[in-house]
Design a protein around this motif. Structure first.
Motif, mmCIF file in Angstrom:
data_model
loop_
_atom_site.group_PDB
_atom_site.id
_atom_site.type_symbol
_atom_site.label_atom_id
_atom_site.label_comp_id
_atom_site.label_asym_id
_atom_site.label_seq_id
_atom_site.Cartn_x
_atom_site.Cartn_y
_atom_site.Cartn_z
ATOM 1 N N VAL A 176 3.061 -141.162 21.063
ATOM 2 C CA VAL A 176 3.705 -141.293 19.573
ATOM 3 C C VAL A 176 5.169 -141.109 19.761
ATOM 4 O O VAL A 176 5.840 -141.710 18.973
ATOM 5 C CB VAL A 176 3.031 -139.848 18.954
ATOM 6 C CG1 VAL A 176 3.886 -139.491 17.473
ATOM 7 C CG2 VAL A 176 1.657 -140.325 18.459
ATOM 8 N N ARG A 177 5.372 -140.075 20.660
ATOM 9 C CA ARG A 177 7.088 -140.125 20.871
ATOM 10 C C ARG A 177 7.796 -141.389 21.486
ATOM 11 O O ARG A 177 8.774 -141.857 20.715
ATOM 12 C CB ARG A 177 7.201 -139.088 22.021
ATOM 13 C CG ARG A 177 8.758 -138.669 22.172
ATOM 14 C CD ARG A 177 9.481 -139.445 23.259
ATOM 15 N NE ARG A 177 8.707 -139.644 24.286
ATOM 16 C CZ ARG A 177 8.880 -140.530 25.260
ATOM 17 N NH1 ARG A 177 9.504 -141.545 25.202
ATOM 18 N NH2 ARG A 177 8.188 -140.611 26.346
ATOM 19 N N ARG A 178 7.168 -142.041 22.255
ATOM 20 C CA ARG A 178 7.801 -143.562 22.738
ATOM 21 C C ARG A 178 7.661 -144.423 21.469
ATOM 22 O O ARG A 178 8.814 -145.168 21.245
ATOM 23 C CB ARG A 178 6.871 -143.795 23.879
ATOM 24 C CG ARG A 178 7.454 -144.917 24.548
ATOM 25 C CD ARG A 178 6.513 -145.039 26.052
ATOM 26 N NE ARG A 178 5.256 -145.024 25.936
ATOM 27 C CZ ARG A 178 4.441 -144.205 26.461
ATOM 28 N NH1 ARG A 178 4.767 -143.186 27.028
ATOM 29 N NH2 ARG A 178 3.062 -144.230 26.313
ATOM 30 N N ARG A 179 6.722 -144.301 20.716
ATOM 31 C CA ARG A 179 6.601 -145.417 19.581
ATOM 32 C C ARG A 179 7.530 -145.163 18.531
ATOM 33 O O ARG A 179 8.269 -145.890 17.875
ATOM 34 C CB ARG A 179 5.090 -145.409 19.007
ATOM 35 C CG ARG A 179 5.024 -146.384 17.911
ATOM 36 C CD ARG A 179 3.705 -146.595 17.508
ATOM 37 N NE ARG A 179 3.428 -147.183 15.899
ATOM 38 C CZ ARG A 179 2.486 -146.911 15.185
ATOM 39 N NH1 ARG A 179 1.599 -146.423 15.479
ATOM 40 N NH2 ARG A 179 2.654 -147.657 14.073
ATOM 41 N N PHE A 180 7.781 -143.919 18.095
ATOM 42 C CA PHE A 180 8.568 -143.567 16.902
ATOM 43 C C PHE A 180 10.001 -143.141 17.240
ATOM 44 O O PHE A 180 10.790 -143.513 16.416
ATOM 45 C CB PHE A 180 8.032 -142.361 16.176
ATOM 46 C CG PHE A 180 6.622 -142.686 15.309
ATOM 47 C CD1 PHE A 180 6.872 -143.223 14.179
ATOM 48 C CD2 PHE A 180 5.483 -142.765 16.084
ATOM 49 C CE1 PHE A 180 5.571 -143.433 13.417
ATOM 50 C CE2 PHE A 180 4.277 -143.076 15.558
ATOM 51 C CZ PHE A 180 4.533 -143.786 14.156
#
Ligand code: SF4
Length: 375
Positions: free
Chosen positions: A46-50
């Motif tokens: 999620v961190r990588r995507r957002f």
């Protein structure tokens, strides 16, 4: 439950506008390493995507350790008469700002205890002085103040404000903060949002009397508040406080809280805090970075007073020059396949809409923050 079951719960938490308390509690009770890896892996994705792979830097200047309050967990509490108190002059602060600027960092964090005698005009001049020569974001962290003071500092050029709630459980809050009120804390958060600040909050993990239910309540509070920055740190006992004999916060629980915060609030900026780097004398910030965190705050407080900002003992990095502190973060990020991002790192709702996710403030608008916080 197999890890695929955990992922189903995490999907549900990620998608929910109001996460289910039972789901949050189930994740907070994880003890199995395989399930823990599923949780941190999900949060990392999620961190990588957002917010991407960059690790944002915020240069922090702790300009005063004077405080009027008696928070039960904090070494700066006014009853700690063993602590020598200091306040940096305007020129000392501006020199530290130049050091931050020289390191290429574009966010200045001005932090202090909650001083009774903090002159709003003095701080306004400091902010204006910074903005006169530097195009950097200014973040304030100076506690509960009047709406008028917040307005003065915003108009002088402050961009952001950090005010951790520490616990969203009103009963626990009362016990830990003699003479303070949960209602005034949330009033401050409402005022800051209404004035247009990028607002940060956060909690402490491992406080005496804290339960899984109160931690789940903190996560719900973060979600409702739509904060731009959220800090989750472990409690570390200080000898000159009423909680001196209590155990420190649990690292695994802190990592779970960071991961759940990322999953619930995907666009928030989340630090790998210095307290995580100080717990048990080991630097555990990579654990936080691998569980959803995307910010590190190198310390630019002048070396001669840095040890006096004694919120908790054993603070990491006190011996490092700011340059060596930044270099250590560079090495840490590189070792994790990440990189140090020297951008301002404003709230994503101001710079872009994160893919697949509405702006947090669309879910709880500035004007509606009060309602959101109390619901
Ligand atoms: S937590 Fe902040 S307000 Fe409370 S005693 Fe420490 S410095 Fe003061």
């Amino acid at each position: 439950m197999a890890s695929s079951g955990i992922e189903t719960i995490l999907e549900r938490i990620h998608a929910a506008e109001r996460p289910d308390r039972a789901d949050l509690s189930r994740i907070l009770r994880i003890a199995d390493p395989v399930e823990m890896a599923s949780l941190t892996g999900y949060a990392d994705a999620v961190r990588r995507r957002f917010v991407g792979n960059g690790v944002l830097l915020r240069g922090i200047i702790e300009f005063s350790n004077v405080c009027r309050n008696t928070c039960q967990y904090c070494g700066l509490n006014r009853r700690n008469t063993r602590l020598a108190r200091y306040r940096l002059s305007r020129d000392q602060i501006l020199t530290a700002v130049q050091n931050i600027c020289g390191a290429g960092i574009k966010t200045i964090v001005l932090q202090s205890g909650e001083e009774d005698n903090l002159d709003a005009d003095w701080l306004r001049e400091v902010i204006a002085g910074i903005r006169s020569f530097l195009d950097a974001a200014v973040t304030l962290c100076v506690g509960e103040r009047s709406r008028e003071e917040y307005r003065i500092w915003k108009e002088a050029g402050a961009d952001r404000y950090l005010l951790k709630i520490e616990t969203s459980d009103p009963g626990l809050y009362r016990g830990l903060h003699p003479g303070m009120s949960f209602e005034n804390r949330t009033r401050c958060l409402e005022d800051l949002a209404a004035l247009g600040y990028q607002v940060g909050s956060g909690n402490l993990v491992g406080l005496k009397g804290q339960t899984v239910a109160s931690l789940a309540g903190d996560l719900e509070f973060f979600k409702r508040g739509g904060f731009d920055m959220i800090s989750v740190s472990p409690f570390i006992p200080h000898s000159q406080t009423p909680l001196a004999g209590e155990p420190a916060g649990d690292l695994e629980m802190t990592v779970k809280m960071i991961a759940l915060t990322r999953i619930l609030c995907p666009t928030a900026h989340i630090p790998a805090s210095t307290a995580i780097g100080s717990l048990h004398g080991r630097d555990e910030r990579p654990r936080a970075l691998a569980a959803g965190a995307n910010v590190i705050m190198p310390n630019f407080t002048p070396g001669d007073v840095r040890r006096l900002y004694d919120i908790y003992p054993g603070k990491a990095g006190c011996d490092l020059t700011p340059q060596r502190g930044v270099a250590a973060v560079e090495r840490m990020a590189t070792a994790m396949g990440r990189w140090v991002d020297y951008a301002r790192g404003d709230a994503l709702r101001l710079t872009r809409t994160a893919p697949g996710q509405d702006s947090p403030r669309e879910a709880s608008s500035d004007a509606g923050l009060a309602k959101a916080l109390y619901n």
